[in-house]
Scaffold this motif. Structure first.
Motif, PDB file in Angstrom:
ATOM      1  N   LYS A 165     -18.256  32.714 -49.787  1.00 17.30           N
ATOM      2  CA  LYS A 165     -19.134  33.642 -49.074  1.00 17.30           C
ATOM      3  C   LYS A 165     -20.067  32.863 -48.141  1.00 17.30           C
ATOM      4  O   LYS A 165     -20.504  31.762 -48.472  1.00 17.30           O
ATOM      5  CB  LYS A 165     -19.952  34.430 -50.096  1.00 17.30           C
ATOM      6  CG  LYS A 165     -20.809  35.509 -49.500  1.00 17.30           C
ATOM      7  CD  LYS A 165     -21.517  36.303 -50.579  1.00 17.30           C
ATOM      8  CE  LYS A 165     -22.382  37.366 -49.935  1.00 17.30           C
ATOM      9  NZ  LYS A 165     -23.127  38.124 -50.910  1.00 17.30           N
ATOM     10  N   ALA A 166     -20.386  33.443 -46.978  1.00 14.77           N
ATOM     11  CA  ALA A 166     -21.351  32.826 -46.067  1.00 14.77           C
ATOM     12  C   ALA A 166     -22.731  32.850 -46.711  1.00 14.77           C
ATOM     13  O   ALA A 166     -23.127  33.832 -47.328  1.00 14.77           O
ATOM     14  CB  ALA A 166     -21.365  33.567 -44.741  1.00 14.77           C
ATOM     15  N   VAL A 167     -23.460  31.757 -46.571  1.00 11.30           N
ATOM     16  CA  VAL A 167     -24.770  31.609 -47.185  1.00 11.30           C
ATOM     17  C   VAL A 167     -25.830  31.512 -46.088  1.00 11.30           C
ATOM     18  O   VAL A 167     -25.671  30.757 -45.131  1.00 11.30           O
ATOM     19  CB  VAL A 167     -24.812  30.338 -48.064  1.00 11.30           C
ATOM     20  CG1 VAL A 167     -26.191  30.114 -48.643  1.00 11.30           C
ATOM     21  CG2 VAL A 167     -23.760  30.412 -49.151  1.00 11.30           C
ATOM     22  N   LYS A 168     -26.917  32.263 -46.258  1.00 10.16           N
ATOM     23  CA  LYS A 168     -28.019  32.228 -45.297  1.00 10.16           C
ATOM     24  C   LYS A 168     -28.881  31.001 -45.575  1.00 10.16           C
ATOM     25  O   LYS A 168     -29.191  30.696 -46.719  1.00 10.16           O
ATOM     26  CB  LYS A 168     -28.852  33.494 -45.454  1.00 10.16           C
ATOM     27  CG  LYS A 168     -29.914  33.667 -44.391  1.00 10.16           C
ATOM     28  CD  LYS A 168     -30.854  34.819 -44.672  1.00 10.16           C
ATOM     29  CE  LYS A 168     -30.218  36.152 -44.551  1.00 10.16           C
ATOM     30  NZ  LYS A 168     -31.202  37.260 -44.598  1.00 10.16           N
ATOM     31  N   THR A 169     -29.255  30.297 -44.506  1.00  9.82           N
ATOM     32  CA  THR A 169     -30.116  29.125 -44.624  1.00  9.82           C
ATOM     33  C   THR A 169     -30.951  29.013 -43.349  1.00  9.82           C
ATOM     34  O   THR A 169     -30.877  29.874 -42.483  1.00  9.82           O
ATOM     35  CB  THR A 169     -29.274  27.849 -44.875  1.00  9.82           C
ATOM     36  OG1 THR A 169     -30.153  26.757 -45.157  1.00  9.82           O
ATOM     37  CG2 THR A 169     -28.383  27.512 -43.712  1.00  9.82           C
ATOM     38  N   THR A 170     -31.719  27.957 -43.236  1.00  7.70           N
ATOM     39  CA  THR A 170     -32.495  27.741 -42.016  1.00  7.70           C
ATOM     40  C   THR A 170     -31.760  26.754 -41.122  1.00  7.70           C
ATOM     41  O   THR A 170     -30.974  25.925 -41.602  1.00  7.70           O
ATOM     42  CB  THR A 170     -33.903  27.193 -42.316  1.00  7.70           C
ATOM     43  OG1 THR A 170     -33.773  25.904 -42.915  1.00  7.70           O
ATOM     44  CG2 THR A 170     -34.682  28.129 -43.222  1.00  7.70           C
ATOM     45  N   ILE A 171     -32.053  26.839 -39.847  1.00  6.65           N
ATOM     46  CA  ILE A 171     -31.402  25.935 -38.905  1.00  6.65           C
ATOM     47  C   ILE A 171     -31.817  24.486 -39.184  1.00  6.65           C
ATOM     48  O   ILE A 171     -31.003  23.572 -39.056  1.00  6.65           O
ATOM     49  CB  ILE A 171     -31.688  26.346 -37.446  1.00  6.65           C
ATOM     50  CG1 ILE A 171     -30.755  25.610 -36.496  1.00  6.65           C
ATOM     51  CG2 ILE A 171     -33.139  26.140 -37.080  1.00  6.65           C
ATOM     52  CD1 ILE A 171     -30.747  26.179 -35.093  1.00  6.65           C
ATOM     53  N   GLU A 172     -33.055  24.281 -39.605  1.00 10.27           N
ATOM     54  CA  GLU A 172     -33.531  22.936 -39.912  1.00 10.27           C
ATOM     55  C   GLU A 172     -32.751  22.324 -41.070  1.00 10.27           C
ATOM     56  O   GLU A 172     -32.335  21.169 -41.018  1.00 10.27           O
ATOM     57  CB  GLU A 172     -35.030  22.951 -40.247  1.00 10.27           C
ATOM     58  CG  GLU A 172     -35.922  23.268 -39.085  1.00 10.27           C
ATOM     59  CD  GLU A 172     -36.094  24.767 -38.841  1.00 10.27           C
ATOM     60  OE1 GLU A 172     -35.671  25.583 -39.699  1.00 10.27           O
ATOM     61  OE2 GLU A 172     -36.616  25.130 -37.780  1.00 10.27           O
ATOM     62  N   LYS A 173     -32.534  23.106 -42.117  1.00 10.64           N
ATOM     63  CA  LYS A 173     -31.796  22.615 -43.279  1.00 10.64           C
ATOM     64  C   LYS A 173     -30.335  22.329 -42.917  1.00 10.64           C
ATOM     65  O   LYS A 173     -29.780  21.313 -43.322  1.00 10.64           O
ATOM     66  CB  LYS A 173     -31.854  23.637 -44.418  1.00 10.64           C
ATOM     67  CG  LYS A 173     -31.245  23.147 -45.695  1.00 10.64           C
ATOM     68  CD  LYS A 173     -31.449  24.122 -46.832  1.00 10.64           C
ATOM     69  CE  LYS A 173     -30.765  23.607 -48.083  1.00 10.64           C
ATOM     70  NZ  LYS A 173     -30.845  24.555 -49.183  1.00 10.64           N
ATOM     71  N   ALA A 174     -29.731  23.215 -42.130  1.00 11.14           N
ATOM     72  CA  ALA A 174     -28.339  23.007 -41.722  1.00 11.14           C
ATOM     73  C   ALA A 174     -28.195  21.721 -40.909  1.00 11.14           C
ATOM     74  O   ALA A 174     -27.260  20.944 -41.121  1.00 11.14           O
ATOM     75  CB  ALA A 174     -27.850  24.205 -40.915  1.00 11.14           C
ATOM     76  N   LYS A 175     -29.128  21.483 -40.009  1.00  8.36           N
ATOM     77  CA  LYS A 175     -29.079  20.258 -39.198  1.00  8.36           C
ATOM     78  C   LYS A 175     -29.312  19.017 -40.038  1.00  8.36           C
ATOM     79  O   LYS A 175     -28.675  17.985 -39.816  1.00  8.36           O
ATOM     80  CB  LYS A 175     -30.096  20.333 -38.060  1.00  8.36           C
ATOM     81  CG  LYS A 175     -29.657  21.272 -36.955  1.00  8.36           C
ATOM     82  CD  LYS A 175     -30.657  21.265 -35.820  1.00  8.36           C
ATOM     83  CE  LYS A 175     -30.171  22.142 -34.674  1.00  8.36           C
ATOM     84  NZ  LYS A 175     -31.106  22.116 -33.538  1.00  8.36           N
ATOM     85  N   LYS A 176     -30.216  19.110 -41.034  1.00  9.27           N
ATOM     86  CA  LYS A 176     -30.459  17.973 -41.921  1.00  9.27           C
ATOM     87  C   LYS A 176     -29.212  17.623 -42.720  1.00  9.27           C
ATOM     88  O   LYS A 176     -29.011  16.471 -43.097  1.00  9.27           O
ATOM     89  CB  LYS A 176     -31.622  18.267 -42.873  1.00  9.27           C
ATOM     90  CG  LYS A 176     -32.970  18.115 -42.234  1.00  9.27           C
ATOM     91  CD  LYS A 176     -34.070  18.390 -43.239  1.00  9.27           C
ATOM     92  CE  LYS A 176     -35.426  18.354 -42.556  1.00  9.27           C
ATOM     93  NZ  LYS A 176     -36.499  18.735 -43.465  1.00  9.27           N
ATOM     94  N   GLU A 177     -28.387  18.631 -43.001  1.00 13.18           N
ATOM     95  CA  GLU A 177     -27.140  18.410 -43.731  1.00 13.18           C
ATOM     96  C   GLU A 177     -26.025  17.911 -42.803  1.00 13.18           C
ATOM     97  O   GLU A 177     -24.894  17.739 -43.232  1.00 13.18           O
ATOM     98  CB  GLU A 177     -26.700  19.709 -44.407  1.00 13.18           C
ATOM     99  CG  GLU A 177     -27.633  20.142 -45.523  1.00 13.18           C
ATOM    100  CD  GLU A 177     -27.291  21.513 -46.087  1.00 13.18           C
ATOM    101  OE1 GLU A 177     -26.330  22.150 -45.617  1.00 13.18           O
ATOM    102  OE2 GLU A 177     -27.995  21.948 -47.013  1.00 13.18           O
ATOM    103  N   GLY A 178     -26.343  17.713 -41.529  1.00 14.19           N
ATOM    104  CA  GLY A 178     -25.368  17.181 -40.581  1.00 14.19           C
ATOM    105  C   GLY A 178     -24.485  18.231 -39.933  1.00 14.19           C
ATOM    106  O   GLY A 178     -23.508  17.901 -39.276  1.00 14.19           O
ATOM    107  N   LYS A 179     -24.820  19.486 -40.106  1.00 13.67           N
ATOM    108  CA  LYS A 179     -24.007  20.562 -39.523  1.00 13.67           C
ATOM    109  C   LYS A 179     -24.374  20.757 -38.053  1.00 13.67           C
ATOM    110  O   LYS A 179     -25.515  20.557 -37.658  1.00 13.67           O
ATOM    111  CB  LYS A 179     -24.209  21.855 -40.308  1.00 13.67           C
ATOM    112  CG  LYS A 179     -23.762  21.728 -41.764  1.00 13.67           C
ATOM    113  CD  LYS A 179     -23.897  23.015 -42.505  1.00 13.67           C
ATOM    114  CE  LYS A 179     -23.645  22.906 -43.990  1.00 13.67           C
ATOM    115  NZ  LYS A 179     -22.544  22.144 -44.431  1.00 13.67           N
ATOM    116  N   THR A 180     -23.393  21.148 -37.264  1.00 10.67           N
ATOM    117  CA  THR A 180     -23.602  21.414 -35.844  1.00 10.67           C
ATOM    118  C   THR A 180     -23.219  22.859 -35.547  1.00 10.67           C
ATOM    119  O   THR A 180     -22.527  23.501 -36.333  1.00 10.67           O
ATOM    120  CB  THR A 180     -22.761  20.463 -34.974  1.00 10.67           C
ATOM    121  OG1 THR A 180     -21.379  20.599 -35.334  1.00 10.67           O
ATOM    122  CG2 THR A 180     -23.195  19.019 -35.165  1.00 10.67           C
TER     123      THR A 180
END
Length: 78
Positions: free
Chosen positions: A57-72
């Motif tokens: 399932k898609a999970v809601k998060t913040t853009i800051e956290k996603a970027k910290k995890e290396g996601k683009t």
């Protein structure tokens, strides 16, 4: 003010409501990532076609956290 109003009117007339936050200078805080933990991208919309291959399932998060995890940003949303 006139510049913002004109931009919003243009966006609404072209039915591209996904760009309204950018047009008014708001920062989009919430993004979506694949819940499996293996995804490399973040998505601005919960039902982005880039999430079709996600087996979880898609999970809601913040853009800051996603970027910290290396996601683009997903290529479908550029």
């Amino acid at each position: 003010m006139m510049k913002i109003t004109t931009a919003l009117l243009f966006i609404l007339l072209n039915n591209d409501c996904s760009t309204i936050p950018a047009a008014i200078g708001a920062k989009e805080e919430t993004v979506y990532v694949c819940g499996s933990g293996n995804g490399k991208r973040y998505h601005l919309k919960e039902h982005c076609r880039g999430l079709n291959n996600c087996s979880a399932k898609a999970v809601k998060t913040t853009i800051e956290k996603a970027k910290k995890e290396g996601k683009t940003l997903c290529g479908w949303e550029k």
